[in-house]
Design an enzyme around this catalytic site. Structure first.
Site, PDB file in Angstrom:
ATOM      1  N   GLU A  46       0.827  -1.205   0.000  1.00 52.84           N
ATOM      2  CA  GLU A  46       0.000   0.000   0.000  1.00 52.84           C
ATOM      3  C   GLU A  46       0.864   1.259   0.000  1.00 52.84           C
ATOM      4  O   GLU A  46       0.557   2.237  -0.698  1.00 52.84           O
ATOM      5  CB  GLU A  46      -0.922   0.015   1.232  1.00 52.84           C
ATOM      6  CG  GLU A  46      -1.897  -1.153   1.280  1.00 52.84           C
ATOM      7  CD  GLU A  46      -1.381  -2.316   2.114  1.00 52.84           C
ATOM      8  OE1 GLU A  46      -2.178  -2.917   2.842  1.00 52.84           O
ATOM      9  OE2 GLU A  46      -0.163  -2.616   2.027  1.00 52.84           O
ATOM     10  N   CYS A  69      -2.503  -3.464   7.298  1.00 53.16           N
ATOM     11  CA  CYS A  69      -2.082  -3.614   8.693  1.00 53.16           C
ATOM     12  C   CYS A  69      -2.566  -2.435   9.527  1.00 53.16           C
ATOM     13  O   CYS A  69      -2.723  -1.316   9.035  1.00 53.16           O
ATOM     14  CB  CYS A  69      -0.567  -3.768   8.790  1.00 53.16           C
ATOM     15  SG  CYS A  69       0.378  -2.345   8.238  1.00 53.16           S
ATOM     16  N   ALA A 156      15.873 -43.546  -9.148  1.00 54.08           N
ATOM     17  CA  ALA A 156      17.245 -43.940  -9.460  1.00 54.08           C
ATOM     18  C   ALA A 156      17.266 -45.410  -9.859  1.00 54.08           C
ATOM     19  O   ALA A 156      16.363 -46.177  -9.499  1.00 54.08           O
ATOM     20  CB  ALA A 156      18.170 -43.713  -8.258  1.00 54.08           C
ATOM     21  N   SER A 162      20.886 -41.377 -11.113  1.00 56.12           N
ATOM     22  CA  SER A 162      19.637 -40.619 -11.049  1.00 56.12           C
ATOM     23  C   SER A 162      19.633 -39.364 -11.904  1.00 56.12           C
ATOM     24  O   SER A 162      18.581 -38.724 -12.055  1.00 56.12           O
ATOM     25  CB  SER A 162      19.348 -40.220  -9.596  1.00 56.12           C
ATOM     26  OG  SER A 162      20.382 -39.391  -9.083  1.00 56.12           O
ATOM     27  N   TRP A 164      20.074 -37.634 -15.569  1.00 57.16           N
ATOM     28  CA  TRP A 164      18.852 -36.941 -15.172  1.00 57.16           C
ATOM     29  C   TRP A 164      17.662 -37.754 -15.625  1.00 57.16           C
ATOM     30  O   TRP A 164      17.607 -38.195 -16.777  1.00 57.16           O
ATOM     31  CB  TRP A 164      18.800 -35.543 -15.797  1.00 57.16           C
ATOM     32  CG  TRP A 164      19.908 -34.641 -15.354  1.00 57.16           C
ATOM     33  CD1 TRP A 164      21.039 -34.350 -16.015  1.00 57.16           C
ATOM     34  CD2 TRP A 164      19.944 -33.893 -14.128  1.00 57.16           C
ATOM     35  NE1 TRP A 164      21.803 -33.464 -15.303  1.00 57.16           N
ATOM     36  CE2 TRP A 164      21.143 -33.175 -14.133  1.00 57.16           C
ATOM     37  CE3 TRP A 164      19.075 -33.778 -13.054  1.00 57.16           C
ATOM     38  CZ2 TRP A 164      21.497 -32.346 -13.089  1.00 57.16           C
ATOM     39  CZ3 TRP A 164      19.429 -32.957 -12.016  1.00 57.16           C
ATOM     40  CH2 TRP A 164      20.622 -32.245 -12.040  1.00 57.16           C
ATOM     41  N   GLU A 285      12.332 -31.103  -1.615  1.00 56.82           N
ATOM     42  CA  GLU A 285      12.751 -31.887  -2.773  1.00 56.82           C
ATOM     43  C   GLU A 285      13.226 -33.287  -2.384  1.00 56.82           C
ATOM     44  O   GLU A 285      13.982 -33.911  -3.101  1.00 56.82           O
ATOM     45  CB  GLU A 285      13.832 -31.122  -3.545  1.00 56.82           C
ATOM     46  CG  GLU A 285      13.350 -29.782  -4.065  1.00 56.82           C
ATOM     47  CD  GLU A 285      14.270 -29.180  -5.116  1.00 56.82           C
ATOM     48  OE1 GLU A 285      14.832 -29.938  -5.935  1.00 56.82           O
ATOM     49  OE2 GLU A 285      14.434 -27.949  -5.108  1.00 56.82           O
ATOM     50  N   GLY A 287      14.790 -36.474   0.188  1.00 56.31           N
ATOM     51  CA  GLY A 287      14.451 -37.739  -0.453  1.00 56.31           C
ATOM     52  C   GLY A 287      13.239 -38.460   0.113  1.00 56.31           C
ATOM     53  O   GLY A 287      12.366 -37.883   0.759  1.00 56.31           O
TER      54      GLY A 287
END
Length: 355
Positions: A46, A69, A156, A162, A164, A285, A287
């Site tokens: 704002e 706020c 994998a 793994s 790509w 991400e 495992g």
């Protein structure tokens, strides 16, 4: 309001712990100013728009994606700025549940004679502000879990190869998703196997998310990319309370001791610790063990799946570790949000059912 929402989204990942708000000021049918929350959370949207509008704000209509706020923090209340600018009307997409605001901003504007309309664009605002709202109302970070694998759910081969599985277009999209989250998270197994940097690359973006490593015992040598770059790009460690991480902290990493459950960091305790540090949105991400623990704890709000047109077979590494699901009724369920091709891969996004 659609423009205000778009402006606000530009701040995702860059303004925490504050919400990524957008603001548009309209007068006589013309846009006279627009703004979004500044980097690091200030100035507020704002104030950015009002400064740009100047005297043109008098008698104008202001569209803002979250209730202005109403408290004094490091900056004065946005409601005071709107009142001082003598705007005629404020259109608000969503209320702010922060106890310092929570209707007070709306009341102050109305008491000053300003017309206030609420709920316009609310669905989009609640989605965009989901991380901020989760931190305020539940004291935990909003979790997006990203999984990428083959058609048969493998990440994998039996030998551990793994890179790509998915193609360059999918990987570029992952970098874009990293950029819109406050933090990127991985488990110890991913650090040991892939030695990731977890940075945003190839997009011309200088800002980097906090990189979070989750490991109860932290049996990870401090010779990887994350540790050696911790002084340049933040690295936070979520680990058991009795673990020595001096070798990491000496290189600039931040220690966040958490409660544990069995041989794992307690997922809820971890998300609470991150929220207490100001993180509103985390992009996990993997495992497999970390992903499974977040799913079992019911903490995944958004699931992003990248499926590659390949098959590895049962001897490959699965996306998820064992989850102990005996009956389908006990399996975590999600609602399909979108499906689209990304290069030669498919991205499907799922959201946690409400209620």
């Amino acid at each position: 309001m659609a423009l205000a929402l778009m402006l606000g989204r530009r701040g995702l990942g860059r303004v925490w712990p504050n919400p990524a708000v957008g603001c548009v000021i309209v007068k006589n049918g013309q846009i006279v100013a627009r703004g979004g929350t500044g980097l690091g959370g200030r100035p507020h949207a704002e104030v950015v728009a009002l400064t740009q509008a100047g005297k043109a704000a008098q008698g104008a209509t202001v569209y803002v994606t979250l209730e202005p706020c109403a408290h004094h923090g490091k900056t004065p209340p946005c409601t005071d700025a709107l009142i001082a600018a003598k705007v005629a009307r404020v259109v608000i997409a969503a209320d702010d549940p922060d106890e310092r605001v929570n209707g007070r901003g709306i009341a102050m504007l109305r008491n000053a004679g300003i017309t206030v309309d609420c709920g316009v664009g609310q669905e989009g605002a609640l989605r965009d502000h989901a991380g901020f709202l989760s931190r305020i109302t539940q004291r935990r970070t909003f979790v997006t879990l990203k999984l990428a694998g083959t058609l048969d759910g493998r990440i994998a081969t039996a030998t551990g190869e793994s890179q790509w599985i998915t193609g360059p277009d999918a990987r570029r999209m992952v970098h874009m998703m990293r950029a819109t989250h406050d933090a990127v998270m991985v488990g110890a197994g991913t650090v040991r196997a892939d030695d990731p940097s977890l940075t945003v690359r190839g997009l011309g973006i200088a800002h980097q998310p906090v990189r979070v490593v989750v490991s109860r015992a932290m049996k990870i040598p401090a010779s990887n990319q994350l540790a050696t770059t911790a002084a340049e790009t933040p690295v936070w460690l979520c680990h058991g309370a009795d673990v020595d991480v001096a070798d990491w902290t000496a290189m600039g990493a931040v220690s966040l001791p958490c409660a544990t459950v069995g041989n794992q960091v307690d997922p809820l305790a971890m998300m609470t610790a991150l929220a207490d540090k100001g993180i509103t949105r985390v992009f996990c991400e993997g495992g497999g063990m970390l992903a499974a623990s977040l799913l079992n704890a019911g903490l995944v709000e958004q699931l992003v799946m990248f499926s590659a047109g390949a098959a590895i077979g049962a001897e490959g590494t699965p996306m998820l570790a064992a989850m102990g699901v005996d009956q389908l009724a006990g399996a975590p369920r999600f609602v399909l949000d979108s499906v689209k091709p990304i290069g030669n891969d498919i991205c499907h996004v799922w959201t946690k059912p409400r209620g």
